[in-house]
Scaffold this motif. Structure first.
Motif, mmCIF file in Angstrom:
data_model
loop_
_atom_site.group_PDB
_atom_site.id
_atom_site.type_symbol
_atom_site.label_atom_id
_atom_site.label_comp_id
_atom_site.label_asym_id
_atom_site.label_seq_id
_atom_site.Cartn_x
_atom_site.Cartn_y
_atom_site.Cartn_z
ATOM 1 N N LEU A 100 43.737 41.540 50.710
ATOM 2 C CA LEU A 100 44.313 40.345 50.089
ATOM 3 C C LEU A 100 45.800 40.545 49.827
ATOM 4 O O LEU A 100 46.605 39.626 50.031
ATOM 5 C CB LEU A 100 43.584 40.037 48.786
ATOM 6 N N ARG A 101 46.159 41.741 49.379
ATOM 7 C CA ARG A 101 47.575 42.056 49.151
ATOM 8 C C ARG A 101 48.375 41.937 50.462
ATOM 9 O O ARG A 101 49.468 41.346 50.493
ATOM 10 C CB ARG A 101 47.687 43.463 48.557
ATOM 11 N N GLU A 145 47.582 40.177 53.079
ATOM 12 C CA GLU A 145 47.557 38.787 53.541
ATOM 13 C C GLU A 145 48.547 37.910 52.790
ATOM 14 O O GLU A 145 49.238 37.073 53.389
ATOM 15 C CB GLU A 145 46.142 38.234 53.368
ATOM 16 N N THR A 146 48.639 38.099 51.474
ATOM 17 C CA THR A 146 49.469 37.211 50.654
ATOM 18 C C THR A 146 50.892 37.720 50.476
ATOM 19 O O THR A 146 51.816 36.936 50.256
ATOM 20 C CB THR A 146 48.847 37.031 49.262
ATOM 21 N N GLY A 147 51.073 39.058 50.531
ATOM 22 C CA GLY A 147 52.391 39.637 50.318
ATOM 23 C C GLY A 147 52.874 39.563 48.885
ATOM 24 O O GLY A 147 54.051 39.786 48.593
ATOM 25 N N ARG A 148 51.994 39.259 47.954
ATOM 26 C CA ARG A 148 52.380 39.173 46.545
ATOM 27 C C ARG A 148 51.450 40.035 45.698
ATOM 28 O O ARG A 148 50.438 40.537 46.177
ATOM 29 C CB ARG A 148 52.329 37.725 46.060
ATOM 30 N N ARG A 149 51.810 40.172 44.439
ATOM 31 C CA ARG A 149 50.992 40.945 43.503
ATOM 32 C C ARG A 149 49.614 40.297 43.378
ATOM 33 O O ARG A 149 49.486 39.075 43.275
ATOM 34 C CB ARG A 149 51.674 41.003 42.141
ATOM 35 N N VAL A 150 48.576 41.117 43.376
ATOM 36 C CA VAL A 150 47.196 40.659 43.252
ATOM 37 C C VAL A 150 46.677 41.032 41.860
ATOM 38 O O VAL A 150 46.876 42.148 41.386
ATOM 39 C CB VAL A 150 46.308 41.293 44.342
ATOM 40 N N ARG A 175 51.661 37.517 36.937
ATOM 41 C CA ARG A 175 51.599 36.871 38.245
ATOM 42 C C ARG A 175 52.943 36.310 38.689
ATOM 43 O O ARG A 175 53.277 36.336 39.874
ATOM 44 C CB ARG A 175 50.575 35.736 38.215
ATOM 45 N N GLU A 208 51.653 46.598 42.828
ATOM 46 C CA GLU A 208 51.155 45.582 43.758
ATOM 47 C C GLU A 208 49.833 44.965 43.307
ATOM 48 O O GLU A 208 49.516 43.830 43.687
ATOM 49 C CB GLU A 208 50.983 46.198 45.151
ATOM 50 N N ASP A 254 42.967 36.496 41.008
ATOM 51 C CA ASP A 254 42.714 36.317 42.438
ATOM 52 C C ASP A 254 41.264 36.634 42.776
ATOM 53 O O ASP A 254 40.667 35.998 43.646
ATOM 54 C CB ASP A 254 43.645 37.217 43.257
#
Length: 222
Positions: free
Chosen positions: A27-28, A30-35, A108, A140, A164
């Motif tokens: 998921l990290r 895929e999204t490139g953002r903090r999970v 977030r 992350e 998430d």
């Protein structure tokens, strides 16, 4: 958890820790953002231990991660005494749920380079201490854990929307009770008082928490 018939309770599917790590890392990527991952469960189910294991596995996999427990939002003992709630410390209205929601939103929506400082609950002192947990800009994945993460009342419902992934942690009920009693004894209660608390205030909290189990995405063994 089983139904009254003894059959497995319906609801979220079981999930192994290694599969959980793979899911979070994916998921990290895929999204490139903090999970933000939430671990919910009844008192004594093993949320803290499972959160630590998950973070250790993520770090070993090269993903910077940290645990932020909801227990840092316990109201102070003096405040609970003033409100007449000290004899049921740990109940849902003995936490600052709105403050918890605000922290999740900060975590977030963090600005580049920003460090977020979260409170922690200090056993022995039996109080929350502000600014105890560092969530640095390089983190992350944040794994949060607490009893009430899935409760379907505000502000907890809005807090659930900030996660998430949300997983339920559980163990057989006899083991959960054994752990609770041992924890209370370890922190200074006589065994008889520890059992009374575990089957009284703790069990009333557990009943509320159990009702929210179906809102989890999967189940992890504690």
């Amino acid at each position: 958890m089983t139904s009254p018939t003894g059959l497995p309770a319906p609801g979220p599917e079981p999930l192994a820790v290694d599969a959980a790590v793979e899911m979070v890392v994916g998921l990290r990527a895929e999204t490139g953002r903090r999970v933000v991952v939430g671990l919910a469960g009844e008192p004594g189910s093993g949320k803290s231990t499972t959160a630590t294991l998950l973070v250790e596995a993520l770090v070993a996999a090269g993903t910077p991660a940290v645990v932020v427990p909801m227990d840092g939002f316990h109201l102070a003992g003096a405040t609970l005494a003033r409100l007449g709630r000290l004899d049921r410390k740990g109940a849902i209205d003995t936490f600052d749920g709105t403050g918890w929601l605000a922290l999740l939103r900060r975590i977030r929506q963090v600005e580049p380079g920003e460090t977020v400082w979260a409170p922690d609950y200090v056993r022995g002192l039996e109080e929350a201490v502000a600014g105890s947990i560092e969530v640095g800009p390089d983190v992350e994945v944040v794994v949060v854990e607490g009893n009430y993460l899935l409760v379907d009342d505000e502000p907890w419902r809005s807090a659930r929307a900030e996660l998430d992934l949300a997983w339920w942690v559980e163990v057989p009920q006899p083991e959960r009770l054994r752990r609770l009693v041992a924890r209370h004894v370890r922190h200074g209660m006589a065994e008889e008082a520890a059992l009374a608390w575990a089957t009284g205030p703790d069990e009333r909290s557990a009943a509320l928490v159990r009702a929210a189990r179906e809102r989890a995405d999967a189940v992890l063994a504690g």
